[in-house]
Motif scaffolding. Structure first.
Motif, PDB file in Angstrom:
ATOM      1  N   ILE A  11      56.199  48.207  42.185  1.00  0.00           N
ATOM      2  CA  ILE A  11      56.706  49.605  41.166  1.00  0.00           C
ATOM      3  C   ILE A  11      55.573  50.232  40.713  1.00  0.00           C
ATOM      4  CG2 ILE A  11      57.532  47.469  40.275  1.00  0.00           C
ATOM      5  CD1 ILE A  11      60.156  49.562  40.145  1.00  0.00           C
ATOM      6  N   ALA A  12      56.157  51.570  40.489  1.00  0.00           N
ATOM      7  CA  ALA A  12      54.608  51.296  39.693  1.00  0.00           C
ATOM      8  C   ALA A  12      55.685  51.783  38.199  1.00  0.00           C
ATOM      9  CB  ALA A  12      54.597  52.801  39.906  1.00  0.00           C
ATOM     10  N   ILE A  13      55.592  51.240  37.338  1.00  0.00           N
ATOM     11  CA  ILE A  13      56.667  51.604  36.026  1.00  0.00           C
ATOM     12  C   ILE A  13      55.478  52.845  35.196  1.00  0.00           C
ATOM     13  CG2 ILE A  13      57.156  50.699  33.428  1.00  0.00           C
ATOM     14  CD1 ILE A  13      58.291  48.851  36.263  1.00  0.00           C
ATOM     15  N   LEU A  14      55.798  53.279  34.814  1.00  0.00           N
ATOM     16  CA  LEU A  14      55.240  54.598  33.832  1.00  0.00           C
ATOM     17  C   LEU A  14      55.920  55.232  33.266  1.00  0.00           C
ATOM     18  CD1 LEU A  14      55.307  57.525  37.025  1.00  0.00           C
ATOM     19  CD2 LEU A  14      53.362  55.665  36.409  1.00  0.00           C
ATOM     20  N   CYS A  15      55.396  55.199  32.030  1.00  0.00           N
ATOM     21  CA  CYS A  15      55.855  55.692  30.403  1.00  0.00           C
ATOM     22  C   CYS A  15      54.462  57.229  29.912  1.00  0.00           C
ATOM     23  CB  CYS A  15      55.646  54.180  29.538  1.00  0.00           C
ATOM     24  SG  CYS A  15      56.551  54.241  28.143  1.00  0.00           S
ATOM     25  N   VAL A  19      50.598  54.075  33.567  1.00  0.00           N
ATOM     26  CA  VAL A  19      51.110  53.318  34.430  1.00  0.00           C
ATOM     27  C   VAL A  19      50.904  51.757  34.092  1.00  0.00           C
ATOM     28  CG1 VAL A  19      48.967  53.463  35.704  1.00  0.00           C
ATOM     29  CG2 VAL A  19      51.446  53.106  37.070  1.00  0.00           C
ATOM     30  N   LEU A  20      51.417  51.129  34.209  1.00  0.00           N
ATOM     31  CA  LEU A  20      50.828  49.814  33.952  1.00  0.00           C
ATOM     32  C   LEU A  20      50.757  49.052  35.339  1.00  0.00           C
ATOM     33  CD1 LEU A  20      51.625  47.229  32.022  1.00  0.00           C
ATOM     34  CD2 LEU A  20      53.734  46.613  32.833  1.00  0.00           C
ATOM     35  N   SER A  21      49.604  48.381  35.031  1.00  0.00           N
ATOM     36  CA  SER A  21      49.305  47.701  36.081  1.00  0.00           C
ATOM     37  C   SER A  21      48.454  45.970  35.497  1.00  0.00           C
ATOM     38  CB  SER A  21      47.932  48.200  35.972  1.00  0.00           C
ATOM     39  OG  SER A  21      47.175  48.124  37.776  1.00  0.00           O
ATOM     40  N   PHE A 114      47.494  52.372  31.844  1.00  0.00           N
ATOM     41  CA  PHE A 114      46.174  52.682  32.617  1.00  0.00           C
ATOM     42  C   PHE A 114      46.884  54.134  32.546  1.00  0.00           C
ATOM     43  CE2 PHE A 114      44.162  49.282  34.575  1.00  0.00           C
ATOM     44  CZ  PHE A 114      42.694  49.306  34.715  1.00  0.00           C
ATOM     45  N   GLU A 115      45.779  55.375  31.770  1.00  0.00           N
ATOM     46  CA  GLU A 115      46.066  56.393  31.995  1.00  0.00           C
ATOM     47  C   GLU A 115      46.711  56.907  33.696  1.00  0.00           C
ATOM     48  OE1 GLU A 115      44.331  59.579  30.142  1.00  0.00           O
ATOM     49  OE2 GLU A 115      44.039  58.564  27.918  1.00  0.00           O
ATOM     50  N   ILE A 116      47.270  57.172  34.093  1.00  0.00           N
ATOM     51  CA  ILE A 116      47.514  57.750  35.481  1.00  0.00           C
ATOM     52  C   ILE A 116      46.349  58.150  36.219  1.00  0.00           C
ATOM     53  CG2 ILE A 116      48.570  58.479  37.196  1.00  0.00           C
ATOM     54  CD1 ILE A 116      51.151  58.731  35.237  1.00  0.00           C
ATOM     55  N   THR A 117      45.630  58.898  35.423  1.00  0.00           N
ATOM     56  CA  THR A 117      44.794  60.117  35.895  1.00  0.00           C
ATOM     57  C   THR A 117      44.084  58.049  35.906  1.00  0.00           C
ATOM     58  OG1 THR A 117      43.665  60.847  33.783  1.00  0.00           O
ATOM     59  CG2 THR A 117      45.260  62.174  35.126  1.00  0.00           C
ATOM     60  N   GLU A 118      43.394  58.251  34.910  1.00  0.00           N
ATOM     61  CA  GLU A 118      42.220  56.655  35.206  1.00  0.00           C
ATOM     62  C   GLU A 118      42.616  55.645  36.512  1.00  0.00           C
ATOM     63  OE1 GLU A 118      40.558  53.196  32.357  1.00  0.00           O
ATOM     64  OE2 GLU A 118      42.478  54.445  31.952  1.00  0.00           O
ATOM     65  N   PHE A 119      43.796  55.110  36.247  1.00  0.00           N
ATOM     66  CA  PHE A 119      43.909  54.269  37.603  1.00  0.00           C
ATOM     67  C   PHE A 119      43.836  54.822  38.614  1.00  0.00           C
ATOM     68  CE2 PHE A 119      47.366  52.654  40.343  1.00  0.00           C
ATOM     69  CZ  PHE A 119      46.730  51.746  40.523  1.00  0.00           C
ATOM     70  N   ARG A 132      49.750  55.358  47.695  1.00  0.00           N
ATOM     71  CA  ARG A 132      51.021  55.478  47.496  1.00  0.00           C
ATOM     72  C   ARG A 132      52.097  56.009  45.696  1.00  0.00           C
ATOM     73  NH1 ARG A 132      52.541  49.759  49.917  1.00  0.00           N
ATOM     74  NH2 ARG A 132      51.739  50.663  52.179  1.00  0.00           N
ATOM     75  N   LEU A 133      51.280  55.582  45.121  1.00  0.00           N
ATOM     76  CA  LEU A 133      51.404  56.699  43.377  1.00  0.00           C
ATOM     77  C   LEU A 133      51.461  58.165  43.383  1.00  0.00           C
ATOM     78  CD1 LEU A 133      52.356  56.802  40.817  1.00  0.00           C
ATOM     79  CD2 LEU A 133      49.629  56.122  40.010  1.00  0.00           C
ATOM     80  N   ARG A 134      49.965  58.538  44.364  1.00  0.00           N
ATOM     81  CA  ARG A 134      49.777  59.719  44.597  1.00  0.00           C
ATOM     82  C   ARG A 134      50.952  60.692  45.509  1.00  0.00           C
ATOM     83  NH1 ARG A 134      44.037  58.218  45.399  1.00  0.00           N
ATOM     84  NH2 ARG A 134      42.918  58.773  43.541  1.00  0.00           N
ATOM     85  N   VAL A 135      51.416  59.422  46.124  1.00  0.00           N
ATOM     86  CA  VAL A 135      52.773  60.443  46.493  1.00  0.00           C
ATOM     87  C   VAL A 135      53.718  60.863  45.852  1.00  0.00           C
ATOM     88  CG1 VAL A 135      54.384  60.298  49.144  1.00  0.00           C
ATOM     89  CG2 VAL A 135      51.981  59.379  49.695  1.00  0.00           C
ATOM     90  N   TYR A 136      54.005  60.008  45.132  1.00  0.00           N
ATOM     91  CA  TYR A 136      55.303  60.477  44.647  1.00  0.00           C
ATOM     92  C   TYR A 136      54.854  61.496  43.465  1.00  0.00           C
ATOM     93  CZ  TYR A 136      57.749  60.239  40.542  1.00  0.00           C
ATOM     94  OH  TYR A 136      58.715  60.084  39.579  1.00  0.00           O
TER      95      TYR A 136
END
Length: 146
Positions: A11-15, A19-21, A114-119, A132-136
């Motif tokens: 699960i990707a937790i986005l805020c 994104v939490l890693s 992480f910033e999503i782009t950084e991750f 998979r996160l890119r697909v979403y």
């Protein structure tokens, strides 16, 4: 594909734009040692994908997530080998202030937002989690799969 045949869920937790890693343990007996991952893991019993991902999230971060915050779910082929049961990938979009600060469980070395782009550009992250996160993100923007 029925939910009866799957091996695990991430699960990707986005805020906002983060994104939490989780930094995986650096042990030779696990897949992707020492790489940044997303919460999740193997299915137990007859769990649904959401139950698997949310249980693993709680075990790995101490976070209890309302299942209603899961906004996307997709099944992907196993990264291990063709013919193995697939894995689910879920995304939760979490408003700021809804979750407590994550606390590292007994797996992993570190938790980090992480910033999503950084991750997505991080050399030390598991490549298929980035994909998979890119697909979403592409589907969220109405661009279709990458």
């Amino acid at each position: 594909m029925t939910e009866q045949a799957f091996s695990g869920a991430k699960i990707a937790i986005l805020c906002g734009d983060e994104v939490l890693s989780l930094l995986r343990d650096d042990r030779p007996d696990i897949p992707f040692p020492g790489l940044w991952d997303l919460p999740g893991g193997g299915r137990e019993g007859a769990e649904t994908p959401e139950e698997t991902a949310l249980r693993e999230l709680e075990e790995e971060t101490g976070l209890l997530l309302d299942p209603a915050l899961v906004v996307w779910r997709e099944v992907f082929d196993s990264w291990v080998a063709p013919g193995r049961p697939p894995n689910w990938f879920l995304v939760a979009e979490v408003p700021e202030g809804v979750l407590d600060e994550p606390v590292l469980g007994d797996e992993g070395q570190e938790l980090r937002w992480f910033e999503i782009t950084e991750f997505l550009e991080l050399n030390g992250a598991i490549p298929h989690m980035q994909t998979r996160l890119r697909v979403y993100l592409a589907e969220r923007q109405g661009l279709g799969p990458c």
